[in-house]
Design a protein around this motif. Sequence first.
Motif, PDB file in Angstrom:
ATOM      1  N   SER A 446       0.827  -1.201   0.000  1.00 21.39           N
ATOM      2  CA  SER A 446       0.000   0.000   0.000  1.00 21.39           C
ATOM      3  C   SER A 446       0.867   1.259   0.000  1.00 21.39           C
ATOM      4  CB  SER A 446      -0.932   0.002   1.215  1.00 21.39           C
ATOM      5  OG  SER A 446      -1.743   1.148   1.219  1.00 21.39           O
ATOM      6  N   SER A 450       1.251   4.171  -3.049  1.00 23.27           N
ATOM      7  CA  SER A 450       1.006   5.584  -2.767  1.00 23.27           C
ATOM      8  C   SER A 450       2.218   6.460  -3.028  1.00 23.27           C
ATOM      9  CB  SER A 450       0.556   5.749  -1.305  1.00 23.27           C
ATOM     10  OG  SER A 450      -0.598   4.978  -1.043  1.00 23.27           O
ATOM     11  N   ASN A 472      -2.873   6.868  -7.445  1.00 22.68           N
ATOM     12  CA  ASN A 472      -2.251   7.579  -6.329  1.00 22.68           C
ATOM     13  C   ASN A 472      -2.093   9.067  -6.637  1.00 22.68           C
ATOM     14  OD1 ASN A 472      -0.211   7.603  -8.225  1.00 22.68           O
ATOM     15  ND2 ASN A 472       1.423   7.111  -6.768  1.00 22.68           N
TER      16      ASN A 472
END
Length: 476
Positions: A446, A450, A472
Amino acid sequence: MNLFEHYYLTKDRILDILKNDGIIVFDTSALLDLYYYSEDSRNRIFKNVFPYFENRLWLPAQVYFEFLKNKDTVAAKPEKTYMALLDKDNRDMGYVPKLVSTVTKFEKDTKELKGILTTLKETTIREDKHPFLEQEIFEPIDQAVDILKEQMEAFSAKVEDFQIDITQRINDKILDLSSQGDEIQDQIDEKFKIGEELTYEQMTQISVDGRRRYEEKIPPGYMDQEDKTGLQKYGDLFVWMEILNHASECGKDVILITNDVKEDWVDKKFDRKPRFELLKEFRSTTQKNFWMCNMKDFLYLANEVIDEKNRIPEKVMEDVDEVSNQLPEESDDDAVIREMVSEWMDTEAAVIIDRLLPVDSNWKVFGNNRIYNGIDYRGEEWIVLAHLVEKFDYASILHALTNLREIKRDYDQLGKEYYYSQLIILKDKASADKFMKKVKGNAKLSSMFSNVYVQNTVLYMMRGRLFFVDANHAMG
């Protein structure tokens, strides 16, 4: 008249053109590939082949312009390769720091081994305790460990000296490369005649005719119409028109050396021979003969006409062949993916996909990838990576998220500034949802998704188009 051989030249007729006064034309791909050959291979071509065709080597002005535009990025490869040897973060290269760290670990393990042996002896030395062992049992291994420790310390010192020496030599090589100028451009400027540049009015007139040609898929150049914008999309057509004009003025046959294998130049179903339309148009316009071949085939043909003492050795052929095999060739599937990527980037980021890029040996990229160069409405350049996800295990997802970071790191070291977009493409909506569930369910994945240094966009394919799932960055 044999109409087939009238257009499709036999080997003997091609050799006649090379032996006599035929014009030898190089395109941009053939010129830029010179940077990828070894220094010895280049020198053989410069000193043995080019002089034979003195006053017959010719470049369209459009080719020379494209060469000058792209050469700096390609020319940086040797310097990059040297730098990569010292780069501890380069997982594929970085051999010098890997050597040092491995030796350091061995030295640490040797000291740890000595400590373990000492503790073992102390544990077994007292007669009133169990376990108890006679201490002479340890003498052979004690001596061996001492010898190993002494040799390891000596070897570690040699490695340290080696690191200092090789680092200095590599830095000297890099400095030498940066200060010696551009031998390839010097050779091109010396050995080739450059055609007269097309005027803007001529280019716009060609583009008007080019629109009709591209609609009917008349070669060359129509493969560029989706990837480029403005007059850029007619670059190959400008080259072709310059060749036709020059051959008409000189009344000479032409051999074009190109490593371009797109279908608007070669007939992939007919042993990669030139497209018939090109042969027909050249003959009709100039009343002379035209042929095309790649660099390797050109060198084999040249070997049959130049003096025996100047013939190119087989190792040079192998070098040329290895380089050509590393260059990207677009399949039918590639073309479909490029079309989808082009539409997405144009719509969402006003980025026009320019060309497919070869995978650099310095890049540690995994999986099913296509890497493109693009340009936006401001004139800024982009690197766009399309990654097709085929597996959902941790390693495959990790690669999908880190491939473009590898490429960015390499370009950053060279001082090249690009915008970066990574399109992570799934085969359908269900697969895309599964991918994002796995990414968001793992803290490390994750965090990588990002990462703000590259644009990550997750998409899925449906009916030849890409559809949005997650990103993102802000869209539109």
